[in-house]
Design a protein around this motif. Structure first.
Motif, PDB file in Angstrom:
ATOM      1  N   ASN A  47       0.838  -1.155  -0.035  1.00  0.00           N
ATOM      2  CA  ASN A  47      -0.043  -0.056   0.010  1.00  0.00           C
ATOM      3  C   ASN A  47       0.980   1.098   0.091  1.00  0.00           C
ATOM      4  O   ASN A  47       0.549   2.239   0.545  1.00  0.00           O
ATOM      5  CB  ASN A  47      -0.946  -0.131   1.331  1.00  0.00           C
ATOM      6  N   LEU A  48       1.926   1.135  -0.746  1.00  0.00           N
ATOM      7  CA  LEU A  48       2.869   2.661  -0.778  1.00  0.00           C
ATOM      8  C   LEU A  48       2.050   3.226  -1.919  1.00  0.00           C
ATOM      9  O   LEU A  48       1.678   2.720  -2.900  1.00  0.00           O
ATOM     10  CB  LEU A  48       4.125   1.982  -1.040  1.00  0.00           C
ATOM     11  N   PRO A  49       2.192   4.595  -1.783  1.00  0.00           N
ATOM     12  CA  PRO A  49       1.694   5.633  -2.637  1.00  0.00           C
ATOM     13  C   PRO A  49       2.585   5.642  -3.818  1.00  0.00           C
ATOM     14  O   PRO A  49       3.739   5.359  -4.000  1.00  0.00           O
ATOM     15  CB  PRO A  49       1.470   6.725  -1.995  1.00  0.00           C
ATOM     16  N   THR A  50       1.865   5.637  -5.291  1.00  0.00           N
ATOM     17  CA  THR A  50       2.725   5.707  -6.425  1.00  0.00           C
ATOM     18  C   THR A  50       2.738   7.125  -6.863  1.00  0.00           C
ATOM     19  O   THR A  50       1.617   7.722  -7.070  1.00  0.00           O
ATOM     20  CB  THR A  50       2.008   4.882  -7.345  1.00  0.00           C
ATOM     21  N   GLY A  51       3.763   7.641  -7.036  1.00  0.00           N
ATOM     22  CA  GLY A  51       3.670   9.070  -7.660  1.00  0.00           C
ATOM     23  C   GLY A  51       3.854   8.935  -9.172  1.00  0.00           C
ATOM     24  O   GLY A  51       4.236   8.014  -9.927  1.00  0.00           O
ATOM     25  N   SER A  52       3.343   9.965  -9.533  1.00  0.00           N
ATOM     26  CA  SER A  52       3.183  10.057 -11.205  1.00  0.00           C
ATOM     27  C   SER A  52       3.889  11.329 -11.670  1.00  0.00           C
ATOM     28  O   SER A  52       4.055  12.317 -11.123  1.00  0.00           O
ATOM     29  CB  SER A  52       1.644  10.554 -11.451  1.00  0.00           C
ATOM     30  N   SER A  53       4.366  11.037 -12.781  1.00  0.00           N
ATOM     31  CA  SER A  53       5.428  12.108 -13.584  1.00  0.00           C
ATOM     32  C   SER A  53       4.486  13.119 -14.113  1.00  0.00           C
ATOM     33  O   SER A  53       3.301  12.883 -14.681  1.00  0.00           O
ATOM     34  CB  SER A  53       6.161  11.436 -14.678  1.00  0.00           C
TER      35      SER A  53
END
Length: 300
Positions: free
Chosen positions: A247-253
């Motif tokens: 459940n780690l957040p995913t960064g977006s470019s």
């Protein structure tokens, strides 16, 4: 005897008696005699009644040479058989039952055993009532019957349990209002061990370390808000074949045109760390993509 003495003795016996001499009767006559006989008869009847009552009392109370009724006087003391009632206080040095029967102390209200010193002051008291069993003394001990080892002791300063195992079978477990010091806590075989504080914190402290191990199972630490692992002087060491962070957040470019379509095809991610220590995932590329996905650090 001379002749003169014989003549004098003969003359005295031949003297004439007086004709007017009076005779007085000797003894008890009349009503005095009847009263005397009456008192003698009354005394005899009283003696007979007393003798009959004495024999009746001896028979009813079962008086014997050894004692009275169920009470026997022996060389070692007094032996009492059957059910006995004491209406006043009983002062004895020792009470014990026969070898083949128990000793039962029964009362309609309570049974109280007091111990006093030589000055008559109360030093110990044991009260068995309908609602509770109360013991009042300086120190209360329960010893083993075999070796005399102290199993339980209590005084004003501490309570000591000397048994090999302390077992709590209540559904709610054991509740402690203050701190607990123990070298070892374990559950029964095939049973779970649970330490819980429903409304406050649960703190385990030890100057030389706290070790929690599960030899044949999992170790889980669950919290509602935050889980802190802190080491002031050393390091935090994670040693396992696999380390998973779910459940780690995913960064977006910011240059990505369609994040939803790219995330669905993305299978490899790069683990990145924000300056505040927060971990997040960034889609892996040829080079590092953490810088391009660092906008997630602004939200934390």
């Amino acid at each position: 005897m001379t002749r003169e003495q014989y003549i004098l003795a003969t003359q005295q016996n031949n003297l004439p008696r007086a004709e007017n001499a009076q005779l007085y009767p000797v003894g008890i006559y009349g009503w005095r005699k009847r009263c005397l006989y009456f008192f003698v008869l009354l005394l005899l009847v009283t003696m007979i009644v007393n003798l009959a009552m004495t024999i009746w009392i001896l028979k009813v109370m079962n008086f014997t040479v050894d004692g009275m009724g169920n009470l026997r006087v022996t060389k070692k003391g007094i032996r009492l058989e059957g059910i006995s009632e004491f209406l006043l206080p009983l002062y004895v040095k020792e009470i014990h039952s026969r070898k083949d029967s128990p000793l039962v102390l029964q009362s309609d209200r309570n049974v109280t055993v007091n111990a006093r010193n030589h000055m008559g002051q109360l030093t110990g008291q044991l009260t068995v009532g309908a609602d509770a069993v109360e013991a009042q003394c300086k120190r209360f001990e329960v010893r083993a019957s075999e070796d005399g080892r102290v199993l339980f002791s209590a005084d004003e300063d501490e309570i000591t349990i000397g048994a090999e195992k302390l077992k709590v079978t209540g559904t709610e477990g054991a509740v402690f209002g203050h701190s607990v010091e123990t070298p070892h806590i374990r559950a029964e075989p095939s049973q779970d061990l649970r330490l819980e504080s429903p409304t406050r914190s649960l703190i385990m402290e030890a100057p030389r370390g706290v070790q929690v191990s599960a030899a044949a199972g999992d170790f889980k630490a669950t919290c509602r808000k935050e889980l802190h692992l802190q080491s002031t002087e050393g390091e935090i060491f994670l040693n396992a074949e696999k380390i998973r962070l779910g459940n780690l957040p995913t960064g977006s470019s910011s240059s990505s045109s369609s994040p939803s379509s790219s995330n669905s095809r993305q299978t490899v991610y790069e683990l990145c760390v924000c300056p505040n220590g927060k971990l997040y995932l960034s889609p892996a590329g040829v080079g590092s993509t953490c810088q391009s996905s660092s906008n997630i650090c602004l939200w934390s």
